[in-house]
Design an enzyme around this catalytic site. Structure first.
Site, PDB file in Angstrom:
ATOM      1  N   ASP A  34       0.812  -1.076   0.065  1.00 43.52           N
ATOM      2  CA  ASP A  34      -0.004   0.019  -0.184  1.00 43.52           C
ATOM      3  C   ASP A  34       0.844   1.225  -0.017  1.00 43.52           C
ATOM      4  OD1 ASP A  34      -2.629  -1.135   2.048  1.00 43.52           O
ATOM      5  OD2 ASP A  34      -1.659  -1.972   0.385  1.00 43.52           O
ATOM      6  N   LYS A 115     -26.991 -14.606  -6.808  1.00 45.31           N
ATOM      7  CA  LYS A 115     -27.631 -13.375  -6.840  1.00 45.31           C
ATOM      8  C   LYS A 115     -27.429 -12.395  -5.541  1.00 45.31           C
ATOM      9  CE  LYS A 115     -32.492 -11.810  -7.493  1.00 45.31           C
ATOM     10  NZ  LYS A 115     -32.634 -10.680  -6.308  1.00 45.31           N
TER      11      LYS A 115
HETATM   12  N1  LIG Z   1     -32.491  -8.395 -12.022  1.00 44.19           N
HETATM   13  C1  LIG Z   1     -31.726  -9.318 -12.971  1.00 44.19           C
HETATM   14  O1  LIG Z   1     -31.742  -9.371 -14.176  1.00 44.19           O
HETATM   15  C2  LIG Z   1     -30.318  -9.452 -12.039  1.00 44.19           C
HETATM   16  C3  LIG Z   1     -30.291  -9.417 -10.739  1.00 44.19           C
HETATM   17  C4  LIG Z   1     -28.946  -9.997 -10.191  1.00 44.19           C
HETATM   18  C5  LIG Z   1     -28.275 -10.116  -9.018  1.00 44.19           C
HETATM   19  N2  LIG Z   1     -29.035  -9.213  -7.940  1.00 44.19           N
HETATM   20  N3  LIG Z   1     -27.277 -10.671  -8.838  1.00 44.19           N
HETATM   21  C6  LIG Z   1     -26.683 -11.312  -9.813  1.00 44.19           C
HETATM   22  C7  LIG Z   1     -27.098 -11.527 -11.171  1.00 44.19           C
HETATM   23  C8  LIG Z   1     -26.320 -11.934 -12.344  1.00 44.19           C
HETATM   24  N4  LIG Z   1     -25.257 -12.532 -11.995  1.00 44.19           N
HETATM   25  O2  LIG Z   1     -26.790 -12.121 -13.284  1.00 44.19           O
HETATM   26  C9  LIG Z   1     -28.362 -10.611 -11.503  1.00 44.19           C
HETATM   27  S1  LIG Z   1     -29.150 -10.644 -12.855  1.00 44.19           S
END
Ligand SMILES: NC(=O)c1cc2c(N)ncc(C(N)=O)c2s1
Length: 318
Positions: A34, A115
């Site tokens: 750093d 997600k």
């Molecule tokens: N509402 C949406 O289309 C998405 C929402 C999210 C989310 N909250 N986290 C990951 C993905 C992903 N890896 O595609 C997606 S795609």
């Protein structure tokens, strides 16, 4: 040092510092201590102070902008940012896979991703520079929060792609940042944030970028909206492209060639979830082949080629 020499020195310092930042914030593999980063950043600050006309928007000294905004401008998404349909159990997932396979005669493979429980964002780069960062909003109209998203250190202020490109992902607050923030708020007698998602949303809605910067947010990018380039044929290749473009992508994705493999992935992350340093509220499953995604298209509000498996709501221990 004359202006031409200063320009050269500033250019090389910026390139070096942006590489160091990529290693540290995107790859989590710093190659220098750093102290070396800080020393080079200070050298850049001093040169820019001496030659302010040489300051560019993608300089690492420009992450935290000037004065607080009066409000957020509305922005239109040229390609809608859609919400996903939900699946809550094995049968829902089997039904999703069956419907998807009926929409094509090709053998079907899927990509499973975590997600992230944060705030959907869109980043637009023109001539390699970050020119706009926006919230999803209602999917077609979002809010311009560029000055706040610029403070997220894993979001590159410039990339090597000169054609216009819009990338999508999720801004979120890591558990560590959330706990530290609520501890400070408790000490100050302030109201606590209920969860990291609310804290991230609240932070990105701050009009003063200095405040957003203090919340230590992060982001994963997972999709490409608009891009003048020739895109690839699968979502999994697109994830690799995002990484090669310099974006921070979530490494826990898996290509699944059957519903059984999807169910295994869901089961694994249902138990592994508490060990992640960030909040996830489910698993996103997408058809991998982009042409098949096109064939399947969309319902009124969601893609037919993707679904969000939602974890059961956690019992709140009172
Ligand atoms: N509402 C949406 O289309 C998405 C929402 C999210 C989310 N909250 N986290 C990951 C993905 C992903 N890896 O595609 C997606 S795609």
């Amino acid at each position: 040092m004359d202006k031409a020499q200063a320009q050269e020195k500033i250019k090389s310092l910026k390139e070096l510092l942006n590489r160091f930042a990529h290693e540290y914030y995107v790859l989590d593999k710093p190659s220098v201590p750093d102290s070396e980063y800080d020393q080079k950043l200070e050298a850049l600050r001093q040169l820019e102070e001496q030659f302010p006309e040489l300051i560019t928007s993608d300089s690492p000294t420009q992450r935290i902008g000037g004065e607080p905004l009066e409000g957020f401008q509305k922005v239109q998404h040229s390609i809608p940012m859609l919400s996903l349909g939900n699946a809550f159990n094995e049968q829902d997932l089997r039904d999703f896979a069956r419907r998807a396979s009926q929409g094509t005669d090709k053998p079907l493979s899927f990509v499973c991703e975590l997600k992230i429980d944060g705030l959907a964002i869109s980043l637009t780069y023109e001539d390699g520079k970050l020119v706009r960062g926006a919230t999803r909003g209602d999917g077609t109209t979002g809010e311009d929060i560029t000055s706040n998203l610029r403070t997220i250190k894993s979001i590159p202020l410039s990339i090597n792609e000169k054609r216009k490109i819009e990338v999508r992902g999720e801004a979120y607050m890591p558990h560590k940042s959330f706990l530290a923030l609520n501890q400070v708020r408790e000490e100050n007698g302030e109201e606590l944030f209920a969860n990291p998602r609310n804290a991230a949303a609240g932070s990105l809605r701050q009009l003063d970028p200095k405040l957003a910067a203090s919340r230590n947010l992060d982001a994963f990018l997972y999709g490409i909206g608009e891009w003048e380039a020739d895109v690839v044929s699968s979502h999994s290749e697109r994830l690799t492209q995002l990484k090669e473009l310099g974006f921070r992508t979530n490494p826990e994705w898996k290509k699944c060639d059957s519903v059984e493999e999807i169910l295994e992935f869901v089961e694994y992350w249902t138990s592994e979830r508490p060990n992640l340093p960030y909040e996830i509220d489910g698993i996103v499953i997408k058809v991998d082949d982009l042409e098949t995604q096109e064939d399947l298209g969309f319902t009124v509000k969601s893609p037919r080629w993707a679904i969000a498996y939602k974890f059961p709501a956690e019992e709140v221990v009172t």
